[in-house]
Design a protein around this motif. Structure first.
Motif, PDB file in Angstrom:
ATOM      1  N   ASP A 122      26.917   1.645  55.045  1.00  0.00           N
ATOM      2  CA  ASP A 122      25.579   1.560  56.274  1.00  0.00           C
ATOM      3  C   ASP A 122      25.814  -0.039  56.799  1.00  0.00           C
ATOM      4  OD1 ASP A 122      24.648   3.631  55.753  1.00  0.00           O
ATOM      5  OD2 ASP A 122      22.808   3.060  55.986  1.00  0.00           O
ATOM      6  N   THR A 123      25.269   0.401  57.930  1.00  0.00           N
ATOM      7  CA  THR A 123      25.241  -1.058  58.561  1.00  0.00           C
ATOM      8  C   THR A 123      24.536  -1.693  58.693  1.00  0.00           C
ATOM      9  OG1 THR A 123      25.019  -2.071  61.299  1.00  0.00           O
ATOM     10  CG2 THR A 123      23.573  -0.500  60.412  1.00  0.00           C
ATOM     11  N   GLY A 124      25.531  -3.555  58.217  1.00  0.00           N
ATOM     12  CA  GLY A 124      24.822  -4.229  57.569  1.00  0.00           C
ATOM     13  C   GLY A 124      24.280  -4.895  56.339  1.00  0.00           C
ATOM     14  N   VAL A 125      25.213  -3.964  55.165  1.00  0.00           N
ATOM     15  CA  VAL A 125      25.429  -3.888  53.806  1.00  0.00           C
ATOM     16  C   VAL A 125      26.014  -4.901  53.600  1.00  0.00           C
ATOM     17  CG1 VAL A 125      25.194  -1.809  52.823  1.00  0.00           C
ATOM     18  CG2 VAL A 125      26.788  -1.943  53.674  1.00  0.00           C
ATOM     19  N   GLY A 126      26.719  -5.721  54.486  1.00  0.00           N
ATOM     20  CA  GLY A 126      28.314  -6.539  54.081  1.00  0.00           C
ATOM     21  C   GLY A 126      28.956  -6.626  54.378  1.00  0.00           C
ATOM     22  N   LYS A 127      29.859  -5.055  54.603  1.00  0.00           N
ATOM     23  CA  LYS A 127      30.799  -4.805  54.425  1.00  0.00           C
ATOM     24  C   LYS A 127      31.558  -6.323  55.203  1.00  0.00           C
ATOM     25  CE  LYS A 127      30.428  -0.974  56.779  1.00  0.00           C
ATOM     26  NZ  LYS A 127      29.213  -1.410  57.283  1.00  0.00           N
ATOM     27  N   SER A 128      31.733  -6.081  56.721  1.00  0.00           N
ATOM     28  CA  SER A 128      32.540  -8.073  57.025  1.00  0.00           C
ATOM     29  C   SER A 128      32.050  -8.783  55.791  1.00  0.00           C
ATOM     30  CB  SER A 128      31.843  -7.600  58.424  1.00  0.00           C
ATOM     31  OG  SER A 128      32.410  -6.858  59.051  1.00  0.00           O
ATOM     32  N   CYS A 129      31.308  -9.029  55.389  1.00  0.00           N
ATOM     33  CA  CYS A 129      30.953 -10.425  54.869  1.00  0.00           C
ATOM     34  C   CYS A 129      31.276 -10.527  53.771  1.00  0.00           C
ATOM     35  CB  CYS A 129      29.716 -10.882  54.463  1.00  0.00           C
ATOM     36  SG  CYS A 129      28.591 -11.159  55.555  1.00  0.00           S
ATOM     37  N   LEU A 130      32.116  -8.676  53.085  1.00  0.00           N
ATOM     38  CA  LEU A 130      33.035  -9.409  51.850  1.00  0.00           C
ATOM     39  C   LEU A 130      34.055  -8.998  52.257  1.00  0.00           C
ATOM     40  CD1 LEU A 130      31.555  -5.730  50.161  1.00  0.00           C
ATOM     41  CD2 LEU A 130      31.633  -8.146  49.003  1.00  0.00           C
ATOM     42  N   LEU A 131      34.897  -8.405  53.412  1.00  0.00           N
ATOM     43  CA  LEU A 131      35.658  -8.857  53.290  1.00  0.00           C
ATOM     44  C   LEU A 131      36.672 -10.969  53.709  1.00  0.00           C
ATOM     45  CD1 LEU A 131      38.679  -7.649  54.855  1.00  0.00           C
ATOM     46  CD2 LEU A 131      37.921  -7.624  57.126  1.00  0.00           C
ATOM     47  N   LEU A 132      35.004 -11.104  54.564  1.00  0.00           N
ATOM     48  CA  LEU A 132      35.477 -12.137  54.996  1.00  0.00           C
ATOM     49  C   LEU A 132      35.945 -13.266  53.575  1.00  0.00           C
ATOM     50  CD1 LEU A 132      35.982 -14.266  57.650  1.00  0.00           C
ATOM     51  CD2 LEU A 132      33.502 -14.649  57.056  1.00  0.00           C
TER      52      LEU A 132
END
Lengths: 464, 213
Positions: B14-24
């Motif tokens: 879902d949006t806002g679960v932190g996918k991009s933050c995990l990648l970063l």
């Protein structure tokens, strides 16, 4: 602009081998020269080598967009073709520039001006990646030089001095036209210095002093969308649309046609068995049809063949304006084709004073327009602008590319089940309002102290 | 830099679960508290070592928003691993897992390794989904499970690396056909089966530079 087959054919006779050679590290005879610019994706995408590789996945065709916002949240998205060429042969660029000058007055004070402008360009390459790269790296420098040449007159036209000057539109259109010509000459001069570059189309948008100038040479297309309505800002230069220009040129210079092609048109397709019979024909300047006795030279191939997307000059190229292609020859007959091609852009002008926050300029390569018409584009853009709180324009660009690319089943299909675009697809979605606001601010800054607040722009006559 | 294998990952949820933050956090070892909404897809890559072999992870970080669903679905194809992420402080992101899983199973290759990730484990006070619930869901659906925090970096390395270990084991067991790139695995240039000699062994032929990319 080429269908897959055609680009394979042209590639075989023209620099495609060499262009691929540059990328794959393979050298073909005659191509020991280096490319002028290294291959990459548009500068504002900031892709590393890994990401350039990932972006060129023909099976997934990822839709790439800028990771950092462009000026005024302008949207951009692109995806690679479905396998017709190893790399995405489209290129895109944006630049912001300022025309500025400080002139000392006689009383010792200094008179300054600074006119900001923003430039967007998309270039659809063929028979190699070189020409589009050169245009993306160099055209804005040339345009800047041409604008600098005209900047004193542009400033006079803007700053209510009541001095005689040329209408500003004509100064800017002239700068764009002469820059396009110079870009093409530069590619010609580069032929002996760098690896074969192929050719490219060019579509440029220039925002300056409250107006939008769209210069087009090729079959990329620009439209202005407002809600679900649209209006074209360019026309496509294809053999079909440029039939008159090309046939007239061919008629005036028959040597360009060798013994293979004819500038005349015939009703029916005369065959050798019809020799001596009466046929209906018209030459390049005729509107109507007349009669003649069929001679052997009437059996030559028409200089323009095919219809619509499949129309060709000398059976070879499907676009009639752009940069490069200086060494392009007809597929079988090896006649030079460049004399029939033109780098001259058509420039359309749009006054921004009525712009609102729903109004955008959509610029796309033919990969988009092959499967999306103006109505559909306006519809997708309007939906995106209404649906997204944030990043409206990059979302709109992504949705446009996503729609045109479709999804891969056995082949790439639109969601309605028709074939999707297998070409490289590149799209800008540019909001117009910020450039009107920027212009109004400039007016305020320049004319704050003057009594009359009306814009000097009202009396500028438009081109044409 | 050369690698023995390249694994393609996709991050979904879902949006806002932190996918991009995990990648970063995984690629750059940093946390960005306010991350822009992802549109379509973004990329990341990092080299890791498993069994003393260099493995390159090529990670496709997708948009969670419904509006981009049809676009992001097209990226499942050709992924060897998927990180399916929910937010332990938002129950609905956990409730949507079955939809994501159905989507993933339907559009990916059957051998894809799926790691279930309950992110934001640093926000214990706001927890809405118990760790046991995540573990039970994973057991039921044959997934690997971990709770992570992209903020503190807890378990982030492990999540990406353990997924790679699973894929690596599947390769050893012969489950993955590594010559089929549609499985999301590429063999590094020097490990190409057409050129099995060790790098620098100076074998006959000598066509060392024939990299596939």
């Amino acid at each position: 602009m080429f269908n897959r087959l055609k680009s394979a054919v042209i590639g075989a006779v023209n620099g495609l081998e060499s262009a691929n050679g540059a990328i794959e590290g393979t050298h073909y005879n005659k191509t020991t020269l280096a490319p002028k610019f290294p291959y990459g994706r548009p500068h504002f995408l900031s892709l590393g080598d890994d990401e350039v590789q990932m972006s060129a996945d023909h099976k997934l065709r990822p839709i790439i967009h800028p990771s950092k916002p462009l000026p005024h949240d302008t949207g951009y998205a692109e995806c690679v073709n479905a396998g017709k060429s190893r790399w995405n042969e489209d290129q895109a660029v944006y630049r912001q520039g300022i025309l500025s000058k400080a002139t000392p007055n006689e009383d010792g004070s200094v008179q300054k001006f600074a006119i900001p402008y923003t430039y967007y360009g998309i270039f659809d390459g063929h028979a190699g990646v070189g020409a589009a790269l050169c245009a993306a790296f160099q055209l804005h420098h040339i345009i800047h030089e041409k604008l600098v040449d005209a900047q004193d007159d542009i400033w006079v036209s803007f700053s209510k001095k009541n001095l005689p000057c040329k209408p500003r539109d004509l100064l800017i259109i002239g700068a764009l036209e002469s820059a396009f010509k110079e870009m093409d000459q530069l590619l010609s001069e580069d032929r002996n210095k760098y690896q074969a570059a192929g050719g490219c189309t060019a579509l440029v948008a220039l925002f300056i002093l409250g107006k939008l100038y769209v210069a087009n040479a090729g079959d990329s297309r620009a439209i202005i969308c407002k809600n679900d309505k649209y209006s074209p800002m360019s026309m496509d230069f294809t053999p079909e649309n440029e039939r008159d220009r090309i046939r007239r040129l061919a008629q005036e210079q028959p040597s360009l046609l060798g013994n293979e092609f004819t500038a005349k048109e015939y009703i029916g397709s005369p065959k050798s068995g019809d020799l001596g019979k009466t046929v209906m024909f018209r030459d390049a300047y005729m509107k109507g049809w007349a009669y003649k006795t069929l001679q052997p030279e009437d059996l030559r191939v028409s200089v323009i063949t095919g219809r619509g997307k499949r129309s060709r000059v000398m059976g070879t190229i499907g676009v009639t304006r752009g940069f490069g292609d200086h060494d392009l020859t007809a597929v079988y007959q090896k006649l030079p084709i460049k004399p029939f091609l033109s780098s001259h852009p058509e420039v359309q002008v749009h006054l921004l004073s009525a712009a609102d926050d729903k109004e955008v300029l959509v610029m796309g390569t033919d990969g988009l327009w092959d499967v999306v018409d103006g109505h559909k584009a306006a519809d997708i853009v309007a939906k995106s602008i209404n649906a997204f709180e944030d990043k409206k324009f990059v979302s709109a660009a992504t949705c446009l590319v996503g729609y045109a690319r479709g999804s891969l089943n056995n082949s790439w299909m639109l969601k309605e089940g028709k074939p999707a675009s297998c070409d490289d697809i590149s799209v800008f979605v540019i909001p117009l309002l910020p450039y009107q606001v920027e212009y109004e601010e400039l007016l305020k800054k320049c004319f704050l102290n003057e009594t009359s607040e009306t814009s000097s722009d009202e009396n500028i006559e438009t081109a044409k | 830099m050369s690698y023995a294998y390249l694994f393609k990952y996709i991050i979904i949820g879902d949006t806002g679960v932190g996918k991009s933050c995990l990648l970063l956090q995984f690629t750059d070892k940093r946390f960005q508290p306010v991350h822009d909404l992802t549109i379509g897809v973004e990329f990341g890559a990092r080299m890791i070592t498993i069994d003393s072999k260099q493995i390159k992870l090529q990670i496709w970080d997708t948009a969670g928003q419904e509006a981009f669903r049809s676009i992001t679905r097209s990226y499942y194809r050709g992924a060897a691993g998927a990180l399916l992420v929910y937010d332990i402080t938002r129950r609905e992101t956990f409730n949507h897992l079955t939809t994501w899983l159905d989507d993933a199973r339907q559009h990916s290759n059957s051998n894809m390794v799926i790691m279930l990730i309950g992110n934001k484990s640093d926000l214990e006070s706001r927890r809405e989904v118990k760790q046991e619930e995540g573990a039970a869901f994973a057991r039921e659906h044959g997934l690997v499970f971990m709770e992570t925090s992209a903020k503190t970096a807890a378990n982030v390395e492990e999540a990406f690396i353990n997924t790679a270990k699973e894929i690596y084991e599947k390769i050893q067991e012969g489950v993955f056909d590594i010559n089929n790139e549609a499985n999301g695995i590429k063999i590094g240039p020097q490990h190409s089966p057409t050129n099995p000699s060790l790098p620098g062994a100076g074998g006959s032929g000598g066509s060392q530079g024939s990299s596939c990319c």
